[in-house]
Design a protein around this motif. Structure first.
Motif, PDB file in Angstrom:
ATOM      1  N   ALA A  73      33.818  91.254  65.689  1.00 37.30           N
ATOM      2  CA  ALA A  73      32.630  91.361  66.540  1.00 37.30           C
ATOM      3  C   ALA A  73      32.999  90.853  67.923  1.00 37.30           C
ATOM      4  N   GLN A  74      32.438  91.482  68.935  1.00 39.38           N
ATOM      5  CA  GLN A  74      32.664  91.064  70.322  1.00 39.38           C
ATOM      6  C   GLN A  74      31.321  90.723  70.925  1.00 39.38           C
ATOM      7  N   THR A  75      31.210  89.552  71.543  1.00 41.22           N
ATOM      8  CA  THR A  75      29.936  89.180  72.150  1.00 41.22           C
ATOM      9  C   THR A  75      30.119  88.875  73.630  1.00 41.22           C
ATOM     10  N   GLU A  76      29.199  89.347  74.427  1.00 45.56           N
ATOM     11  CA  GLU A  76      29.120  89.026  75.850  1.00 45.56           C
ATOM     12  C   GLU A  76      27.845  88.236  76.068  1.00 45.56           C
ATOM     13  N   GLN A  77      27.969  87.083  76.714  1.00 45.52           N
ATOM     14  CA  GLN A  77      26.814  86.221  76.948  1.00 45.52           C
ATOM     15  C   GLN A  77      26.695  85.897  78.432  1.00 45.52           C
ATOM     16  N   GLY A  78      25.487  85.762  78.890  1.00 46.46           N
ATOM     17  CA  GLY A  78      25.283  85.311  80.256  1.00 46.46           C
ATOM     18  C   GLY A  78      23.907  85.669  80.783  1.00 46.46           C
ATOM     19  N   PRO A  79      23.267  84.662  81.409  1.00 41.88           N
ATOM     20  CA  PRO A  79      23.713  83.272  81.471  1.00 41.88           C
ATOM     21  C   PRO A  79      23.502  82.577  80.126  1.00 41.88           C
ATOM     22  N   ASN A  80      24.336  81.558  79.876  1.00 44.44           N
ATOM     23  CA  ASN A  80      24.240  80.879  78.586  1.00 44.44           C
ATOM     24  C   ASN A  80      24.210  79.358  78.704  1.00 44.44           C
ATOM     25  N   GLY A  81      24.101  78.838  79.925  1.00 47.81           N
ATOM     26  CA  GLY A  81      24.005  77.398  80.119  1.00 47.81           C
ATOM     27  C   GLY A  81      25.328  76.711  80.344  1.00 47.81           C
ATOM     28  N   SER A  82      26.446  77.438  80.257  1.00 53.18           N
ATOM     29  CA  SER A  82      27.749  76.834  80.500  1.00 53.18           C
ATOM     30  C   SER A  82      27.990  76.732  82.001  1.00 53.18           C
ATOM     31  N   PRO A  83      28.951  75.864  82.418  1.00 50.91           N
ATOM     32  CA  PRO A  83      29.240  75.764  83.854  1.00 50.91           C
ATOM     33  C   PRO A  83      29.656  77.088  84.486  1.00 50.91           C
ATOM     34  N   MET A  84      30.269  77.973  83.695  1.00 51.83           N
ATOM     35  CA  MET A  84      30.672  79.275  84.224  1.00 51.83           C
ATOM     36  C   MET A  84      29.609  80.338  83.967  1.00 51.83           C
ATOM     37  N   PHE A  85      28.538  80.002  83.286  1.00 52.61           N
ATOM     38  CA  PHE A  85      27.329  80.791  83.059  1.00 52.61           C
ATOM     39  C   PHE A  85      27.506  82.059  82.244  1.00 52.61           C
ATOM     40  N   ARG A  86      28.737  82.459  81.919  1.00 51.88           N
ATOM     41  CA  ARG A  86      28.919  83.653  81.109  1.00 51.88           C
ATOM     42  C   ARG A  86      30.225  83.562  80.331  1.00 51.88           C
ATOM     43  N   THR A  87      30.340  84.374  79.271  1.00 53.17           N
ATOM     44  CA  THR A  87      31.555  84.410  78.477  1.00 53.17           C
ATOM     45  C   THR A  87      31.644  85.739  77.746  1.00 53.17           C
ATOM     46  N   ASN A  88      32.811  86.001  77.178  1.00 50.65           N
ATOM     47  CA  ASN A  88      33.068  87.223  76.420  1.00 50.65           C
ATOM     48  C   ASN A  88      34.191  86.889  75.453  1.00 50.65           C
ATOM     49  N   TYR A  89      33.954  87.019  74.154  1.00 49.73           N
ATOM     50  CA  TYR A  89      34.998  86.627  73.208  1.00 49.73           C
ATOM     51  C   TYR A  89      34.858  87.356  71.875  1.00 49.73           C
ATOM     52  N   THR A  90      35.959  87.293  71.101  1.00 46.48           N
ATOM     53  CA  THR A  90      36.069  87.962  69.809  1.00 46.48           C
ATOM     54  C   THR A  90      35.733  86.988  68.688  1.00 46.48           C
ATOM     55  N   MET A  91      35.038  87.502  67.665  1.00 50.28           N
ATOM     56  CA  MET A  91      34.727  86.700  66.486  1.00 50.28           C
ATOM     57  C   MET A  91      35.213  87.421  65.239  1.00 50.28           C
TER      58      MET A  91
END
Length: 640
Positions: A299-317
């Protein structure tokens, strides 16, 4: 495919269409545009003909619609000329070919003499041709033009070499037609040379009707071309590129697409999405082949904004790590897969999207299945209806108070309806005066969430670190400030506490921290813009710890690629520093800079003609949602 069959396909693809004129004996029909003809529902009828010479005028707020009846399947060419060729005074023009529902199915802008237009097409099954002529920039053919003047419109059998073929698309198993509703399409791609395995420049497109019938006719020069056929939940077909030089005649090409080897179905999203918890979701994988499949699934998820200092992420699960799951499917077997995504580091109000991919075992670029998962928003833990009602009640109360103040004459004047404050450095607690901060005002639709998303305004911070926003037109409600702070190529995002505003003067200061990890510019691997097949790719970048304490981070890149020649065609996945799917951890001393060499093995995985984009991330170890830094990457273009 043999050389002989390639030669036959080449000869059939190209039409020297001056020789193909079934209606060529018709006399030219001379006329001019007759207003009103600015409605697709009531076009000017040119009659039953395939040859027209017409004079027209595009006035302000004008568009001209025409219709004619030709022989079904007849190849036609329409030229619209104006000032660039001396045929009229219209300086910039465009045309559209419309279907029976007035949808634009083919478009021409700046295709001849710089700013003139040309359409080449086959008459539809009923023979009724619908054309729109307009001035720039009326791309919707609604009369929204600024370019006006006179023009000449010529309709005739083609006078230039034309690639033309037609046929039917079907499901290889059921035999049923594949249609527009299946997102089916036949693409004609042009290639730099015959050495390329995959061609990625679109030259023409045929979209099938309700019966699966498609047609492509396009004025194109001789060259190397490839036919690509795609449809939702079906395996793509990429025919071998062929060199074409020119031959008269239309060809018929029927294509049957098999279902994707792995079908992703029965997607069940998370029942709860509460901050601090986890999201369990499931889906079903089905092997449509008559042989056993060994697959990699993730699964691949893209998040943003998510509350992190960089406000977004994209990663494999995968199952519990970033590595994809190895799943074996017997012929016809369906298997339910359950996965979990941690929400422990995400603020309520965070948003994201999730997708599922299946590839051949060990090669994430060779995708054979795909499923769109779901969009999600993280909610407040143990949120109750009462919380929602209290938030709504508070907003209604604020509105009543503002209305009462206005009636009593005590409402703030336009000059005092201001939201202002100072952007502060959290380390020094001093105003940030270097111009590195921008502030956004966000409206909160749900006052119970930590993050509000509904941009109302963007304003700058002055040389004193101060900002001021005229809120005279701002409705009473619940709001939040976001502060973006730039540090080289890295941006950190900071959030204020949400606040109620109902007019008057409000002071809201905001802390604007830098992202903990600063990326230097990413240096692409040598020759990334033309990387030969099989060539390793090693990117480099600097990471700086801008904090006062040692910092350990997980590092990965995300590779996104499409038109790979695989059955599914596209893929997205995480790549660790060593080029595997495993994340890599590094520790950086306070204020120190570390140079990283990151392997991107796409040149060793992708066929020639394909391309990929990269992006780089650093996060808290084991918590890929909590990104501490990121950087844009580069494109990799694979060549023979």
């Amino acid at each position: 495919m043999s050389r002989f069959s390639l030669h036959v396909l080449a000869r059939r693809l190209i039409v020297l269409s001056a020789l193909v004129s079934p209606l060529g004996s018709f006399a030219w029909a001379g006329t001019k545009d007759v207003e009103p003809n600015n409605s697709c529902a009531a076009p000017q009828n040119l009659g039953q003909t395939s040859k027209v010479k017409l004079s027209g005028t595009i006035d302000a707020l004008d568009v001209d619609f025409y219709t004619l009846t030709a022989k079904p399947g007849q190849l036609l060419q329409v030229d619209m000329r104006g000032a660039p060729s001396g045929a009229g005074t219209l300086g910039n023009m465009l045309m559209g070919l419309l279907d029976a529902d007035c949808n634009v199915v083919q478009y021409s802008d700046n295709s001849e003499n710089g700013l003139e237009a040309r359409l080449v097409f086959m008459a539809p099954a009923d023979g009724v041709v619908r054309i729109a002529a307009a001035g720039d920039p009326d791309f919707g053919f609604t009369g929204a033009n600024t370019s006006t003047g006179t023009y000449k419109l010529t309709i005739s059998p083609p006078t230039v070499p034309v690639i033309a073929f037609t046929g039917n698309l079907t499901d290889a198993v059921s035999g049923l037609p594949l249609t527009k509703a299946d997102f089916a399409v036949v693409n004609l791609m042009s290639c730099p040379s015959a050495d390329y395995q995959i061609c990625t420049t679109y030259s023409a497109q045929g979209i099938p009707d309700a019966n699966g019938h498609y047609a492509i006719a396009q004025a194109l020069p001789p060259g190397v071309y490839q036919i690509r056929v795609i449809a939702n939940n079906h395996a793509s077909k990429n025919l071998a590129p062929v060199t074409v030089t020119g031959f008269e005649g239309k060809s018929t090409k029927n294509y049957a697409l098999a279902p994707l080897p792995v079908v992703v179905s029965d997607m069940t999203p998370c029942e709860t999405m509460a901050a601090g918890g986890s999201c369990k979701y499931s889906y079903v994988l089905t092997n449509t082949k008559s042989s056993t499949l060994k697959t990699s699934v993730w699964a691949q998820t893209e998040q943003g904004p998510n509350g992190s200092p960089m406000f977004r992420t994209n990663y494999t699960m995968g199952k519990s790590t970033s590595a994809p799951m190895a799943i074996k499917l017997a012929p016809g077997e369906s298997k339910k897969v359950t996965q979990s995504m941690s929400l422990s580091d995400m603020l309520s109000g965070s948003t994201g999207a999730l997708y599922v991919y299946a590839s051949t075992a060990g090669d994430q670029t060779n995708t054979i299945g795909y499923g769109y998962g779901f969009n999600y928003t993280v909610t407040v833990a143990n949120k109750t209806v009462a919380t929602v009602r209290s938030a709504q009640a508070r907003q209604r109360m604020m509105a009543r108070q503002l209305h009462a103040a206005a009636r009593s004459g005590a409402a703030a004047s336009a000059g005092t309806d201001v939201i202002s404050g100072v952007a502060l450095d959290p380390v020094t607690n001093q105003p940030i005066t270097d111009g590195s901060v921008a502030v956004q005002l966000q409206g909160c639709q749900d006052a119970s969430l930590d993050l509000c998303m509904g941009t109302k305004a963007l304003f700058t911070v002055d040389a004193n670190g101060q900002y001021s926003y005229n809120a005279r037109r701002l409705a009473p409600g619940h709001y939040q400030l976001w502060a973006f702070r730039q540090d080289g190529t890295t941006y950190g995002l900071n959030y204020s506490q949400a606040f109620d505003y109902a007019g008057g003067a409000a002071t809201v200061n905001i802390m604007a921290a830098k992202a903990p990890v600063k990326y230097g510019p990413v240096t692409a691997c040598a020759g990334a813009d033309a990387l030969p097949v099989g060539t390793p790719c090693l990117a480099t970048y600097d990471l700086t710890n801008v904090t006062s304490a040692p910092l350990t981070v997980d590092l990965w890149a995300v590779a996104s690629t499409c038109e790979t020649g695989s059955a599914q065609g596209c893929s997205q996945f995480s790549v660790g520093v060593d080029g595997s799917s495993a994340l890599s951890s590094v520790t950086i001393a306070p204020g120190a800079t570390l140079t990283v060499s990151h392997s991107i093995p796409l040149g060793q995985q992708l066929p020639s003609g394909t391309y990929a984009n990269t992006e780089f991330f650093a996060s808290v170890p084991g918590k890929q949602a909590m990104t501490l830094g990121s950087a844009p990457g580069f494109y990799v273009n694979i060549v023979p």
